[in-house]
Each structure stands twice: as C-alpha cells, then as structure tokens.
Design a protein around this motif. Structure first.
Motif, mmCIF file in Angstrom:
data_model
loop_
_atom_site.group_PDB
_atom_site.id
_atom_site.type_symbol
_atom_site.label_atom_id
_atom_site.label_comp_id
_atom_site.label_asym_id
_atom_site.label_seq_id
_atom_site.Cartn_x
_atom_site.Cartn_y
_atom_site.Cartn_z
ATOM 1 N N ILE A 124 128.260 18.620 35.812
ATOM 2 C CA ILE A 124 127.038 19.030 36.498
ATOM 3 C C ILE A 124 127.215 20.405 37.136
ATOM 4 C CG2 ILE A 124 125.563 18.516 38.499
ATOM 5 C CD1 ILE A 124 125.924 15.537 37.775
ATOM 6 N N VAL A 125 128.357 20.632 37.772
ATOM 7 C CA VAL A 125 128.602 21.903 38.451
ATOM 8 C C VAL A 125 128.709 23.048 37.451
ATOM 9 C CG1 VAL A 125 130.316 23.174 39.825
ATOM 10 C CG2 VAL A 125 129.634 20.875 40.493
ATOM 11 N N THR A 126 129.371 22.829 36.333
ATOM 12 C CA THR A 126 129.578 23.903 35.352
ATOM 13 C C THR A 126 128.491 23.955 34.282
ATOM 14 O OG1 THR A 126 130.982 22.480 34.008
ATOM 15 C CG2 THR A 126 132.071 23.866 35.674
ATOM 16 N N ASN A 127 127.530 23.050 34.341
ATOM 17 C CA ASN A 127 126.431 22.987 33.369
ATOM 18 C C ASN A 127 126.964 22.855 31.934
ATOM 19 O OD1 ASN A 127 123.799 22.805 32.596
ATOM 20 N ND2 ASN A 127 123.461 25.022 32.527
ATOM 21 N N THR A 128 127.912 21.949 31.757
ATOM 22 C CA THR A 128 128.489 21.676 30.438
ATOM 23 C C THR A 128 128.364 20.187 30.135
ATOM 24 O OG1 THR A 128 130.690 21.325 31.386
ATOM 25 C CG2 THR A 128 130.165 23.552 30.624
ATOM 26 N N SER A 129 128.803 19.811 28.957
ATOM 27 C CA SER A 129 128.783 18.406 28.552
ATOM 28 C C SER A 129 130.152 18.050 27.975
ATOM 29 C CB SER A 129 127.703 18.177 27.504
ATOM 30 O OG SER A 129 127.788 16.857 27.011
ATOM 31 N N PHE A 130 130.606 16.861 28.256
ATOM 32 C CA PHE A 130 131.880 16.444 27.685
ATOM 33 C C PHE A 130 131.705 15.741 26.342
ATOM 34 C CE2 PHE A 130 130.518 13.005 30.413
ATOM 35 C CZ PHE A 130 130.781 11.872 29.685
ATOM 36 N N LEU A 131 130.472 15.479 25.957
ATOM 37 C CA LEU A 131 130.201 14.903 24.643
ATOM 38 C C LEU A 131 129.795 16.024 23.678
ATOM 39 C CD1 LEU A 131 128.172 11.738 25.623
ATOM 40 C CD2 LEU A 131 130.526 11.839 24.814
ATOM 41 N N PRO A 132 130.119 15.892 22.405
ATOM 42 C CA PRO A 132 129.718 16.926 21.452
ATOM 43 C C PRO A 132 128.209 16.920 21.229
ATOM 44 C CG PRO A 132 130.856 15.138 20.342
ATOM 45 C CD PRO A 132 130.926 14.853 21.800
ATOM 46 N N LYS A 133 127.700 18.028 20.731
ATOM 47 C CA LYS A 133 126.269 18.139 20.428
ATOM 48 C C LYS A 133 125.947 17.297 19.188
ATOM 49 C CE LYS A 133 125.737 22.661 22.497
ATOM 50 N NZ LYS A 133 125.572 22.142 23.794
ATOM 51 N N VAL A 134 124.700 16.923 19.039
ATOM 52 C CA VAL A 134 124.283 16.027 17.964
ATOM 53 C C VAL A 134 124.554 16.633 16.593
ATOM 54 C CG1 VAL A 134 122.317 14.807 16.969
ATOM 55 C CG2 VAL A 134 122.544 14.979 19.437
ATOM 56 N N ASP A 136 127.004 18.581 15.726
ATOM 57 C CA ASP A 136 128.442 18.704 15.435
ATOM 58 C C ASP A 136 128.942 17.458 14.713
ATOM 59 O OD1 ASP A 136 128.633 21.153 16.633
ATOM 60 O OD2 ASP A 136 129.336 20.364 18.567
ATOM 61 N N PRO A 137 129.879 17.626 13.754
ATOM 62 C CA PRO A 137 130.440 16.440 13.098
ATOM 63 C C PRO A 137 131.291 15.585 14.038
ATOM 64 C CG PRO A 137 131.200 18.478 12.032
ATOM 65 C CD PRO A 137 130.314 18.864 13.158
ATOM 66 N N ALA A 138 131.733 16.173 15.144
ATOM 67 C CA ALA A 138 132.553 15.415 16.099
ATOM 68 C C ALA A 138 131.764 14.322 16.797
ATOM 69 C CB ALA A 138 133.167 16.364 17.124
ATOM 70 N N ILE A 139 130.440 14.344 16.690
ATOM 71 C CA ILE A 139 129.616 13.299 17.307
ATOM 72 C C ILE A 139 129.888 11.938 16.679
ATOM 73 C CG2 ILE A 139 127.600 13.520 15.804
ATOM 74 C CD1 ILE A 139 127.454 12.986 19.572
ATOM 75 N N LEU A 140 130.443 11.940 15.467
ATOM 76 C CA LEU A 140 130.731 10.677 14.787
ATOM 77 C C LEU A 140 131.791 9.858 15.520
ATOM 78 C CD1 LEU A 140 130.654 11.863 11.075
ATOM 79 C CD2 LEU A 140 128.911 10.594 12.340
ATOM 80 N N ILE A 141 132.688 10.500 16.261
ATOM 81 C CA ILE A 141 133.752 9.773 16.967
ATOM 82 C C ILE A 141 133.159 8.896 18.070
ATOM 83 C CG2 ILE A 141 135.832 10.023 18.376
ATOM 84 C CD1 ILE A 141 136.407 12.586 16.742
ATOM 85 N N PRO A 142 132.436 9.442 19.069
ATOM 86 C CA PRO A 142 131.873 8.540 20.084
ATOM 87 C C PRO A 142 130.813 7.597 19.522
ATOM 88 C CG PRO A 142 131.211 10.802 20.512
ATOM 89 C CD PRO A 142 132.187 10.834 19.395
ATOM 90 N N LEU A 143 130.094 8.041 18.492
ATOM 91 C CA LEU A 143 129.091 7.178 17.871
ATOM 92 C C LEU A 143 129.751 5.973 17.203
ATOM 93 C CD1 LEU A 143 126.061 6.903 17.268
ATOM 94 C CD2 LEU A 143 126.482 8.101 15.132
ATOM 95 N N THR A 144 130.843 6.216 16.502
ATOM 96 C CA THR A 144 131.574 5.114 15.864
ATOM 97 C C THR A 144 132.137 4.152 16.910
ATOM 98 O OG1 THR A 144 132.170 6.588 14.057
ATOM 99 C CG2 THR A 144 133.464 4.573 14.281
ATOM 100 N N LEU A 145 132.686 4.692 17.988
ATOM 101 C CA LEU A 145 133.210 3.834 19.047
ATOM 102 C C LEU A 145 132.097 3.003 19.697
ATOM 103 C CD1 LEU A 145 135.726 6.272 20.759
ATOM 104 C CD2 LEU A 145 136.268 4.259 19.378
ATOM 105 N N PHE A 146 130.959 3.626 19.905
ATOM 106 C CA PHE A 146 129.837 2.895 20.474
ATOM 107 C C PHE A 146 129.386 1.762 19.569
ATOM 108 C CE2 PHE A 146 125.271 2.220 20.985
ATOM 109 C CZ PHE A 146 125.220 1.907 22.343
ATOM 110 N N ILE A 147 129.294 2.033 18.283
ATOM 111 C CA ILE A 147 128.870 1.006 17.328
ATOM 112 C C ILE A 147 129.900 -0.110 17.235
ATOM 113 C CG2 ILE A 147 128.431 0.587 14.863
ATOM 114 C CD1 ILE A 147 127.090 3.362 14.791
ATOM 115 N N MET A 148 131.185 0.249 17.224
ATOM 116 C CA MET A 148 132.243 -0.770 17.113
ATOM 117 C C MET A 148 132.227 -1.728 18.296
ATOM 118 S SD MET A 148 135.457 1.423 15.567
ATOM 119 C CE MET A 148 136.570 0.603 16.645
#
Length: 151
Positions: A124-134, A136-148
């Motif tokens: 919030i302070v740095t106006n960034t996100s720790f999750l990848p953008k939609v 980006d191919p890296a979004i598949l990692i948290p998405l896969t974990l969420f689905i599992m």
C-alpha cells in the motif's frame, strides 16, 4: 509411576529419558525413533482426556513459554540429535524425519510469518502488488495453487 514402569521395560534401559533440552519430550521421541523403536497411540477411553496439565494464564507467561519451546526445538535441530543425522546414521524412517523437521523448524517459521504480515502494508505504501499482473504468465502459479486448494 510412569517413569518407574518405563525404566523397568526394555525401552527404559535402552533409550531412557533424554534431558538437557528445553524440549526433552521431542528429543526423547526422536532418539527412540532413531534407535529403531516404533510408537503408537493408545486411547482406551475417548471420553477421558489423555493428558492434563497447566497452561500459562497471561500474555507474558505465554510468550515466555513459546520462546522456551522455540529455543528448545532449534537446539535439537542444530545438535548432534538432528533428524538429518538420524536418517543417515540411525534407523529413522524418511517420513519420521520429515515430521521431525516440520516440528523442529517451528521456531523459524515466525520470521516468515512476520514478513508476510507486513507485506500488505508495504504494498500500500509503495503502490505495488506482490501478485503478478493478469497478462503475465507467472499468474499461473498462484492461480494453480488457488485451484488446487479450493477445488
């Protein structure tokens, strides 16, 4: 009474209680399993509590107890009784080694949890996100974990 019975049995003479650690119960079980002994849970009456004891009644006393346990398990992890040494030199089974490593690293997990606690405020302070953008191919990692974990 239990100590007297345990010392008259083969377990009491070959392994015995291990002292010198703040977590002597874990150390005793680890040494017992490293020597090839197996344990089981015996619960003759499920309506009776297995163990009765005291617990800290205040916040500072509870924090002192948690610190004592964390120190005790880390002492075991970095001593000659480590499960990694037990699996190489003793009869400790691989699954038991993984369990003991999970228990003995309990004191280290607090640092990662503390960092993870401050992560949303940092974002919030740095106006960034720790999750990848939609896109980006890296979004598949948290998405896969969420689905599992949720499907």
């Amino acid at each position: 009474m239990w100590l007297g019975v345990a010392m008259r049995m083969a377990w009491g003479t070959e392994v015995g209680w291990i002292y010198g650690s703040k977590s002597e119960d874990i150390l005793t079980g680890l040494r017992m399993h490293t020597k090839g002994w197996h344990s089981l849970c015996f619960d003759p009456d499920p309506n009776q509590p297995a163990f009765l004891g005291c617990a800290p009644t205040s916040g500072p006393a509870s924090m002192t107890q948690q610190k004592r346990w964390a120190t005790g398990v880390l002492e075991i992890l970095f001593s000659k009784h480590s499960p990694l040494i037990g699996i190489l030199t003793g009869k400790l089974q691989f699954r038991a080694c993984l369990f003991y490593l999970w228990i003995l690293t309990w004191g280290l997990r607090g640092m990662a949890e503390l960092c993870y606690t401050f992560l949303p405020a940092y974002c919030i302070v740095t106006n960034t996100s720790f999750l990848p953008k939609v896109e980006d191919p890296a979004i598949l990692i948290p998405l896969t974990l969420f689905i599992m974990y949720n499907v």
